[in-house]
Design a protein around this motif. Sequence first.
Motif, short mmCIF file in Angstrom:
data_model
loop_
_atom_site.label_atom_id
_atom_site.label_comp_id
_atom_site.label_asym_id
_atom_site.label_seq_id
_atom_site.Cartn_x
_atom_site.Cartn_y
_atom_site.Cartn_z
N MET A 192 96.26 -20.12 85.34
CA MET A 192 95.02 -20.59 85.93
C MET A 192 95.15 -22.02 86.48
O MET A 192 94.15 -22.66 86.80
CB MET A 192 93.89 -20.58 84.88
N GLU A 193 96.37 -22.52 86.57
CA GLU A 193 96.59 -23.92 86.97
C GLU A 193 96.11 -24.19 88.39
O GLU A 193 96.14 -23.31 89.24
CB GLU A 193 98.10 -24.24 86.88
N ILE A 219 88.01 -29.33 84.69
CA ILE A 219 86.86 -28.91 85.49
C ILE A 219 85.56 -29.50 84.93
O ILE A 219 84.66 -29.88 85.70
CB ILE A 219 86.79 -27.36 85.55
N SER A 220 85.45 -29.62 83.61
CA SER A 220 84.26 -30.23 83.00
C SER A 220 84.17 -31.71 83.34
O SER A 220 83.10 -32.22 83.69
CB SER A 220 84.30 -30.06 81.47
N LEU A 273 86.79 -24.57 93.92
CA LEU A 273 87.80 -23.83 93.16
C LEU A 273 88.84 -24.79 92.62
O LEU A 273 89.45 -25.56 93.37
CB LEU A 273 88.45 -22.78 94.07
N HIS A 274 89.10 -24.72 91.31
CA HIS A 274 90.02 -25.65 90.66
C HIS A 274 91.31 -24.94 90.22
O HIS A 274 91.99 -25.43 89.32
CB HIS A 274 89.36 -26.30 89.45
N SER A 275 91.63 -23.81 90.83
CA SER A 275 92.76 -23.02 90.33
C SER A 275 93.49 -22.32 91.47
O SER A 275 93.01 -22.26 92.61
CB SER A 275 92.24 -21.98 89.34
N ASN A 276 94.64 -21.75 91.12
CA ASN A 276 95.44 -20.98 92.08
C ASN A 276 95.44 -19.50 91.71
O ASN A 276 96.32 -18.76 92.13
CB ASN A 276 96.88 -21.51 92.08
#
Length: 363
Positions: free
Chosen positions: A270-271, A18-19, A109-112
């Motif tokens: 958090m993948e 994410i960074s 959003l970078h997660s499921n």
Amino acid sequence: MRQNVLIIGPFPGPPKGISLSNEVVANGLSKRGWNVKKINTELSDAVNSAIGDFSFEKLSFLKTYFQSYKIFTADAVYITIGITFFGVVKYAPFIILAKILNKKTLLHLHSNHLKKEYQSLHGIKKALFFKLIASFDTGIVLSNSLRDNLTPFIAEDSVCELYNFVEDKLLLSEKIVLQQKDFSAIRLFFLSNLLEEKGINLLLKVIKRLNEEGLFLEVKIAGNKIKDNNVDALLAELSNVAYLGIVSGTIKQDLLIWGNVFCLPTFFSMEGQPISILEAMAFNSLIITTKHAGIPDICSEENAIFCIEKSEEDLYSKLKYAISNWEELQKKAIANGAYARLRFTETKFISTLESIILETIRK
């Protein structure tokens, strides 16, 4: 007239996808003429598995609110929000001020995990969580299977899909990669933070089993060691496994050229859609992974071998299968290069995101 965008979220720092993504967004939009401002919400260089847990250390986040004045001049506020209750609520002052000032807001959003987190909440916490997420004008997810993390909060037609990418500066031409890559035997590698949920412990245990059978694969492990998942003892037992530490730049390129089978048996809660898988594909590697989170949207039986989450036995059998069928499977590895380079480019990522931001501003 130049458009003004404010990016609020973590920047490097710790080696997290994410960074990296936020840095690429900032640089990519700047090159396209945008006036980009940033509020960096990453306050620690540490990576640990206690994601979402409250700690007094996290109160240092409060100092980021002093930069809220940057919202006043923004045409769009782009936030890569957290995915736990604390991870969402800590952005509340930014979200509320943006809405008061009638600024267009985008949540990436970078997660499921967001939907599961919402379902676990009750009472005031659940209502607040819903109100904050629902206040965004546009939601962005990494792929189709992750849409239902946002559709309880944001209208279906305001949720967009935007695949992750491989950085331009990392890529080498496919011709150079294939000239330098050795497919004569399996060269296995792992590239991620060494969290237990990323599958590193399972992988090392399976390698130990293979060694005990006299099957010594060449293996390289790269990534940040995690304080509460000490794998040093496991690594010390495996003479055929090299631990490289955190890799970047040409050292990372060298690893991606060296390896031809990338193994990420993740069950990380958090993948989202691991950039490391895309990078490995772009460097002509076969993928061994799980059908977890957004991974099935970027991998199929055509270019990957899927193992069962948390199953040492199944990972062991899949690696044995790869060893026995390597001559046939290396064709999939080679085909992955063209597939990833066509579909998961930084240029495509920035172009699509720019269109989404402009469309949101026009709403």
